[in-house]
Design a protein around this motif. Sequence first.
Motif, PDB file in Angstrom:
ATOM      1  N   ALA A 236       0.859  -1.249   0.148  1.00 29.53           N
ATOM      2  CA  ALA A 236       0.015  -0.056   0.106  1.00 29.53           C
ATOM      3  C   ALA A 236       0.870   1.383  -0.052  1.00 29.53           C
ATOM      4  N   VAL A 237       0.557   2.243  -0.735  1.00 29.63           N
ATOM      5  CA  VAL A 237       1.098   3.589  -0.957  1.00 29.63           C
ATOM      6  C   VAL A 237       0.986   4.018   0.433  1.00 29.63           C
ATOM      7  N   SER A 238       2.047   4.592   1.064  1.00 30.38           N
ATOM      8  CA  SER A 238       1.815   5.181   2.618  1.00 30.38           C
ATOM      9  C   SER A 238       1.361   6.811   2.296  1.00 30.38           C
ATOM     10  N   TYR A 239       0.264   7.014   2.513  1.00 29.07           N
ATOM     11  CA  TYR A 239       0.055   8.543   2.294  1.00 29.07           C
ATOM     12  C   TYR A 239       1.013   9.570   3.192  1.00 29.07           C
ATOM     13  N   THR A 240       1.582   9.000   4.502  1.00 25.75           N
ATOM     14  CA  THR A 240       2.212   9.735   5.229  1.00 25.75           C
ATOM     15  C   THR A 240       3.777   9.791   4.637  1.00 25.75           C
ATOM     16  N   ARG A 241       4.164   8.887   3.910  1.00 17.90           N
ATOM     17  CA  ARG A 241       5.386   9.061   3.267  1.00 17.90           C
ATOM     18  C   ARG A 241       5.054  10.122   1.910  1.00 17.90           C
ATOM     19  N   VAL A 242       4.061   9.764   1.093  1.00 16.49           N
ATOM     20  CA  VAL A 242       4.026  10.903  -0.057  1.00 16.49           C
ATOM     21  C   VAL A 242       3.663  12.171   0.454  1.00 16.49           C
ATOM     22  N   LEU A 243       3.013  12.463   1.412  1.00 18.18           N
ATOM     23  CA  LEU A 243       2.899  13.746   1.856  1.00 18.18           C
ATOM     24  C   LEU A 243       4.209  14.154   2.409  1.00 18.18           C
ATOM     25  N   ARG A 244       4.833  13.580   3.267  1.00 19.79           N
ATOM     26  CA  ARG A 244       6.271  13.865   3.574  1.00 19.79           C
ATOM     27  C   ARG A 244       7.062  14.314   2.621  1.00 19.79           C
ATOM     28  N   LYS A 245       7.260  13.456   1.687  1.00 23.34           N
ATOM     29  CA  LYS A 245       8.017  13.769   0.446  1.00 23.34           C
ATOM     30  C   LYS A 245       7.674  14.816  -0.386  1.00 23.34           C
ATOM     31  N   SER A 246       6.108  15.095  -0.489  1.00 16.60           N
ATOM     32  CA  SER A 246       5.730  15.945  -1.153  1.00 16.60           C
ATOM     33  C   SER A 246       5.792  17.239  -0.640  1.00 16.60           C
ATOM     34  N   SER A 247       5.631  17.576   0.877  1.00 16.48           N
ATOM     35  CA  SER A 247       5.816  18.617   1.578  1.00 16.48           C
ATOM     36  C   SER A 247       7.102  19.265   1.414  1.00 16.48           C
ATOM     37  N   ARG A 248       8.247  18.501   0.773  1.00 17.28           N
ATOM     38  CA  ARG A 248       9.658  19.019   0.404  1.00 17.28           C
ATOM     39  C   ARG A 248       9.725  19.344  -0.822  1.00 17.28           C
ATOM     40  N   ASP A 249       8.688  19.126  -1.769  1.00 18.14           N
ATOM     41  CA  ASP A 249       8.554  19.836  -3.043  1.00 18.14           C
ATOM     42  C   ASP A 249       7.902  21.025  -3.220  1.00 18.14           C
ATOM     43  N   GLY A 250       8.691  22.129  -3.338  1.00 18.54           N
ATOM     44  CA  GLY A 250       8.077  23.438  -3.606  1.00 18.54           C
ATOM     45  C   GLY A 250       7.139  23.621  -4.551  1.00 18.54           C
ATOM     46  N   ALA A 251       7.611  23.033  -5.685  1.00 18.38           N
ATOM     47  CA  ALA A 251       6.428  23.017  -6.735  1.00 18.38           C
ATOM     48  C   ALA A 251       5.303  22.556  -6.424  1.00 18.38           C
ATOM     49  N   TYR A 252       5.231  21.433  -6.151  1.00 15.04           N
ATOM     50  CA  TYR A 252       3.901  20.547  -5.652  1.00 15.04           C
ATOM     51  C   TYR A 252       3.137  21.308  -4.763  1.00 15.04           C
ATOM     52  N   VAL A 253       3.842  21.887  -3.764  1.00 16.86           N
ATOM     53  CA  VAL A 253       2.973  22.648  -2.610  1.00 16.86           C
ATOM     54  C   VAL A 253       2.312  23.831  -2.999  1.00 16.86           C
ATOM     55  N   CYS A 254       3.121  24.433  -3.957  1.00 15.73           N
ATOM     56  CA  CYS A 254       2.470  25.760  -4.659  1.00 15.73           C
ATOM     57  C   CYS A 254       1.429  25.325  -5.554  1.00 15.73           C
ATOM     58  N   ALA A 255       1.504  24.168  -6.139  1.00 19.96           N
ATOM     59  CA  ALA A 255       0.230  23.642  -7.193  1.00 19.96           C
ATOM     60  C   ALA A 255      -0.858  23.558  -5.947  1.00 19.96           C
ATOM     61  N   CYS A 256      -0.635  22.940  -4.816  1.00 20.03           N
ATOM     62  CA  CYS A 256      -1.709  22.623  -3.838  1.00 20.03           C
ATOM     63  C   CYS A 256      -2.258  24.148  -3.403  1.00 20.03           C
ATOM     64  N   LEU A 257      -1.416  24.841  -3.036  1.00 18.00           N
ATOM     65  CA  LEU A 257      -2.058  26.255  -2.537  1.00 18.00           C
ATOM     66  C   LEU A 257      -2.801  26.944  -3.686  1.00 18.00           C
ATOM     67  N   GLY A 258      -2.268  26.755  -4.858  1.00 17.03           N
ATOM     68  CA  GLY A 258      -2.919  27.597  -5.950  1.00 17.03           C
ATOM     69  C   GLY A 258      -4.085  26.828  -6.345  1.00 17.03           C
ATOM     70  N   MET A 259      -4.385  25.529  -6.081  1.00 16.02           N
ATOM     71  CA  MET A 259      -5.396  24.967  -6.480  1.00 16.02           C
ATOM     72  C   MET A 259      -6.571  25.270  -5.332  1.00 16.02           C
ATOM     73  N   ALA A 260      -6.210  25.178  -4.214  1.00 20.36           N
ATOM     74  CA  ALA A 260      -7.116  25.918  -3.013  1.00 20.36           C
ATOM     75  C   ALA A 260      -7.632  27.295  -3.258  1.00 20.36           C
ATOM     76  N   LEU A 261      -6.787  28.246  -3.494  1.00 27.48           N
ATOM     77  CA  LEU A 261      -7.274  29.296  -3.785  1.00 27.48           C
ATOM     78  C   LEU A 261      -8.133  29.421  -5.025  1.00 27.48           C
ATOM     79  N   TYR A 262      -7.628  28.897  -5.972  1.00 28.74           N
ATOM     80  CA  TYR A 262      -8.472  29.010  -7.385  1.00 28.74           C
ATOM     81  C   TYR A 262      -9.774  28.463  -7.191  1.00 28.74           C
TER      82      TYR A 262
END
Length: 448
Positions: A238-264
Amino acid sequence: MTDSMLYDEAALQAPASASQTDKNSVDSGLDDHLDAPDFPEGGFTAWGTALGAFLIQFCGFGYTSAYGVFQDFYTQTYLTNSTPSEIAWIGSVNAFLILSVGLVSGRMLDRGAFYHAMKIGCLLQCFFLFMLSLAKPDRYYQIFLSQGVGVGFAIGLTNVPSIAVVSHHFQRRRAFVMSFVVAGASTGSILHPIMLNNLINGRLGFANGVRASAALIGGLLFIANLLMRTRLPPQSKAVSYTRVLRKSSRDGAYVCACLGMALYEAGYFYETFYLQLDSTLHGLSQGFSFYSLTILHSGSFVGRLTAGVISAYVGIPNTVIGSSLISSAVIFAMTDLHSMASVALIAISYGYFSGGVVAMIGPLISYLTPEISDIGARMGILFAIGGIGSLTGAPICGAFLTSHYIWWKAAVFAGSVATGGSIMFASMQLILKMRQKTASVCSKEAGV
């Protein structure tokens, strides 16, 4: 509330032998996750899956996008004791659950439970639509629970898997095929308002009109389930959401995409929820007002179809940035809505450019995802974060609107937060460019 799939920093470090440049879907210089020959790129099963996913989007997000019909009907006829903001909560909770339940349904896809998610989701959607038809006038809680919570949860089970399963069959054509799939939502959002306006406001009335729409949706969902097939085996672990979230939180581009999605998303639903009501209360004919959402979503249909083609030339991130920025500007134009011409121009413009954003979210997630096994999880996370904007945006606009219908305040708020989303998308692209430049310098030094 969509197109192709790729990667980020880890992709730049992947062995060259395990990847191949995909010039149709990504910017040059980046590598694909898997070799193109691994994907059939066509055939009956692949195109049947794409058609089935199209029907899921038609019945799912396409139906939700027609909520402006219900907002108008509830405000003026069925829930007259409730404020516009309270009524907007029904549609916003629905949209929030569609996106946030992707955390569960995306994981189900990764674990090989695609068919379970689709069957359960489709059955629940039909059930709760029939329950909605039993709701009585001014019984707010009945409509909120059936349409807002029930239907939203049901569509949420099918939304992410229906988009992501296309990646099992296509890579080189993925952006194009995904744009076709999400165009199903636009097609639904064109036809559902016409159907619902004529059914609910016509001779059938609310109860029978909703039942008729539920029967149509049930038949289409049955066909979709017969067509869709997975191809890749389920993950053994099983894909660990904790692992994916931890790794993704260090990816600045992905974080900006998430924030951009929420605001838009916070500004996105303003026009889809309030355009028909706005047109009606500005004295335009009821017949024209009923078709205002159809005009908007017709523009969205064209925008979603052409977004995949445009992205092949300018890149997925640039397509998202340009489309979100222009559509945000169009929201401000709602302050000057006063005639049939202004409604038509605003609806077509907003529909086209906002459709381009929606069409590219799926491809954008893939573009930022280095491992194909994490696509379901990353898509679920981004949709869940974006769902926060969907949940709060329309009700806040309704609060600014008040029972006195102060339209300019709501438009300025929606336009401002959507513009904030565009800025975050631009920040994402800046990070990607800096990353690409750094990788290029490092490769040259290594070559020396």
